[in-house]
Design a protein around this motif. Sequence first.
Motif, PDB file in Angstrom:
ATOM      1  N   TRP A 115      39.942  20.315  32.383  1.00 40.70           N
ATOM      2  CA  TRP A 115      39.815  21.009  33.653  1.00 40.70           C
ATOM      3  C   TRP A 115      41.064  21.847  33.876  1.00 40.70           C
ATOM      4  CZ3 TRP A 115      43.654  20.123  37.179  1.00 40.70           C
ATOM      5  CH2 TRP A 115      44.412  18.959  37.001  1.00 40.70           C
ATOM      6  N   MET A 116      40.922  22.860  34.739  1.00 40.76           N
ATOM      7  CA  MET A 116      42.058  23.705  35.075  1.00 40.76           C
ATOM      8  C   MET A 116      41.875  24.246  36.484  1.00 40.76           C
ATOM      9  SD  MET A 116      43.483  27.254  33.448  1.00 40.76           S
ATOM     10  CE  MET A 116      42.633  28.301  34.607  1.00 40.76           C
ATOM     11  N   HIS A 117      42.972  24.350  37.205  1.00 42.80           N
ATOM     12  CA  HIS A 117      43.000  24.995  38.516  1.00 42.80           C
ATOM     13  C   HIS A 117      44.157  25.977  38.469  1.00 42.80           C
ATOM     14  CE1 HIS A 117      42.821  24.355  43.185  1.00 42.80           C
ATOM     15  NE2 HIS A 117      42.665  25.611  42.842  1.00 42.80           N
ATOM     16  N   GLY A 118      43.832  27.264  38.559  1.00 41.67           N
ATOM     17  CA  GLY A 118      44.846  28.293  38.415  1.00 41.67           C
ATOM     18  C   GLY A 118      44.999  29.140  39.661  1.00 41.67           C
ATOM     19  N   TYR A 119      46.182  29.730  39.777  1.00 41.89           N
ATOM     20  CA  TYR A 119      46.525  30.571  40.913  1.00 41.89           C
ATOM     21  C   TYR A 119      47.280  31.780  40.379  1.00 41.89           C
ATOM     22  CZ  TYR A 119      46.185  25.834  42.851  1.00 41.89           C
ATOM     23  OH  TYR A 119      45.788  24.569  43.162  1.00 41.89           O
ATOM     24  N   GLY A 120      47.049  32.933  40.970  1.00 40.81           N
ATOM     25  CA  GLY A 120      47.784  34.108  40.525  1.00 40.81           C
ATOM     26  C   GLY A 120      47.288  35.377  41.158  1.00 40.81           C
ATOM     27  N   HIS A 121      47.418  36.470  40.395  1.00 38.92           N
ATOM     28  CA  HIS A 121      47.033  37.790  40.884  1.00 38.92           C
ATOM     29  C   HIS A 121      46.374  38.607  39.771  1.00 38.92           C
ATOM     30  CE1 HIS A 121      50.216  36.641  43.733  1.00 38.92           C
ATOM     31  NE2 HIS A 121      49.449  37.274  44.593  1.00 38.92           N
ATOM     32  N   TYR A 122      45.334  39.316  40.144  1.00 40.13           N
ATOM     33  CA  TYR A 122      44.766  40.346  39.294  1.00 40.13           C
ATOM     34  C   TYR A 122      45.432  41.665  39.661  1.00 40.13           C
ATOM     35  CZ  TYR A 122      40.812  37.583  37.568  1.00 40.13           C
ATOM     36  OH  TYR A 122      40.027  36.664  36.940  1.00 40.13           O
ATOM     37  N   HIS A 123      45.899  42.390  38.653  1.00 41.54           N
ATOM     38  CA  HIS A 123      46.474  43.726  38.813  1.00 41.54           C
ATOM     39  C   HIS A 123      45.500  44.666  38.118  1.00 41.54           C
ATOM     40  CE1 HIS A 123      50.368  41.818  39.838  1.00 41.54           C
ATOM     41  NE2 HIS A 123      49.887  40.879  39.044  1.00 41.54           N
ATOM     42  N   GLU A 124      44.944  45.617  38.865  1.00 43.07           N
ATOM     43  CA  GLU A 124      43.846  46.420  38.314  1.00 43.07           C
ATOM     44  C   GLU A 124      44.016  47.903  38.590  1.00 43.07           C
ATOM     45  OE1 GLU A 124      40.390  43.031  38.596  1.00 43.07           O
ATOM     46  OE2 GLU A 124      40.507  44.455  40.249  1.00 43.07           O
ATOM     47  N   ARG A 125      43.360  48.662  37.733  1.00 47.51           N
ATOM     48  CA  ARG A 125      43.170  50.098  37.939  1.00 47.51           C
ATOM     49  C   ARG A 125      41.675  50.322  37.912  1.00 47.51           C
ATOM     50  NH1 ARG A 125      46.733  53.156  39.041  1.00 47.51           N
ATOM     51  NH2 ARG A 125      45.582  54.973  38.384  1.00 47.51           N
ATOM     52  N   TYR A 126      41.257  51.308  38.711  1.00 50.03           N
ATOM     53  CA  TYR A 126      39.842  51.621  38.845  1.00 50.03           C
ATOM     54  C   TYR A 126      39.622  53.097  38.568  1.00 50.03           C
ATOM     55  CZ  TYR A 126      40.459  47.361  41.551  1.00 50.03           C
ATOM     56  OH  TYR A 126      40.817  46.106  41.946  1.00 50.03           O
ATOM     57  N   VAL A 127      38.447  53.392  38.060  1.00 51.37           N
ATOM     58  CA  VAL A 127      38.052  54.769  37.830  1.00 51.37           C
ATOM     59  C   VAL A 127      36.641  54.948  38.382  1.00 51.37           C
ATOM     60  CG1 VAL A 127      37.185  54.276  35.484  1.00 51.37           C
ATOM     61  CG2 VAL A 127      37.855  56.608  36.094  1.00 51.37           C
ATOM     62  N   ARG A 128      36.398  56.084  39.000  1.00 56.25           N
ATOM     63  CA  ARG A 128      35.048  56.372  39.483  1.00 56.25           C
ATOM     64  C   ARG A 128      34.337  57.216  38.445  1.00 56.25           C
ATOM     65  NH1 ARG A 128      33.948  59.283  45.052  1.00 56.25           N
ATOM     66  NH2 ARG A 128      33.930  61.119  43.738  1.00 56.25           N
ATOM     67  N   LEU A 129      33.289  56.652  37.878  1.00 54.96           N
ATOM     68  CA  LEU A 129      32.457  57.339  36.898  1.00 54.96           C
ATOM     69  C   LEU A 129      31.234  57.917  37.603  1.00 54.96           C
ATOM     70  CD1 LEU A 129      32.686  54.662  34.049  1.00 54.96           C
ATOM     71  CD2 LEU A 129      34.105  56.709  34.393  1.00 54.96           C
ATOM     72  N   ALA A 130      30.358  58.546  36.864  1.00 54.54           N
ATOM     73  CA  ALA A 130      29.169  59.166  37.460  1.00 54.54           C
ATOM     74  C   ALA A 130      28.315  58.150  38.213  1.00 54.54           C
ATOM     75  CB  ALA A 130      28.339  59.850  36.371  1.00 54.54           C
TER      76      ALA A 130
END
Length: 148
Positions: A115-130
């Motif tokens: 089992w695992m219980h994790g904590y943290g942050h997602y760091h993301e970039r987004y692009v708008r496609l068609a």
Amino acid sequence: MTETDKIVATLAIYALKARYFRSMDNKDWPALEAVFAPDLIADFRDAAGERDESMLIHGAAPYVARLAPMLEKVTTVHHGHMPEIHIETDTQASGIWAMEDKLWVQEGSPLPFRWMHGYGHYHERYVRLADGWRISEIRLSRLRIDAG
């Protein structure tokens, strides 16, 4: 972009991230791949506690192909909180999401814990496609992992 355009884009990114979490937890791999831009950069090198260089993956299809067998015998619950979304242009955005995940591992899984219980942050970039917004870069940084 007008302020209204930025709000609409931000709400679309919120929905995109919700689809990411739901698709992951339901093991709906085609839907998960669809939240990513085809040329995704997925950086999970620091996601499991010890740096693993093999977890820097280029491309949505290769990333999902790598992830699916790892999670085949794992029940997962992912939560994303407190998003900080910055709309940069009409086709580019970035964001940080606080996250928490829980994993329960079945016998026969390749994961090295039960089992695992994790904590943290997602760091993301987004692009708008068609056809709408997609995650173009995703990196997970951990604050803490409890596992047994």
